[in-house]
Each structure stands twice: as C-alpha cells, then as structure tokens.
Design a protein around this motif. Structure first.
Motif: not given
Length: 63
Positions: A18-20, A24-28
C-alpha cells in the motif's frame, strides 16, 4: 543519553504494498504536474540531437 524506548523499538525494514503504491501515485501526480517542462526539455533535446546528427553527416560527406 540514549532513549531506551527508541533503542528497543523494532525497526521496520522495507515498505508495504500500500505504501509502495501510494508513493508511485505521488510521483505520477508530481510528474503529471510538470508535463509542460518535460515536453519542452524533451523536444529541445530531440531538436538538438537532430541538428547535431544532420551537421555531423554533412561534415563527413564534405570530406
């Protein structure tokens, strides 16, 4: 002095799925917010590479 509560606490290594996915969503979202800069830099690099390639081949043909 050392804090014994921090010393005895187990250290979590790695991250959960979930953290991963959140990371990824944050970077996207970050990259999506910078799309114009990415496109401008990419097109500039492509243009410079094309110019260099054409000039290099013209110089070789002249010799």
């Amino acid at each position: 002095m050392e804090n014994t509560a921090q010393k005895d606490a187990p250290k979590e290594e790695g991250m959960s799925m979930k953290e991963f996915l959140l990371k990824i969503n944050e970077w996207f979202r970050f990259l999506l917010s910078k799309w114009l800069i990415i496109v401008i830099v990419g097109l500039s690099g492509a243009g410079l590479g094309l110019y260099y390639g054409l000039m290099k081949s013209l110089i070789i043909q002249r010799k």
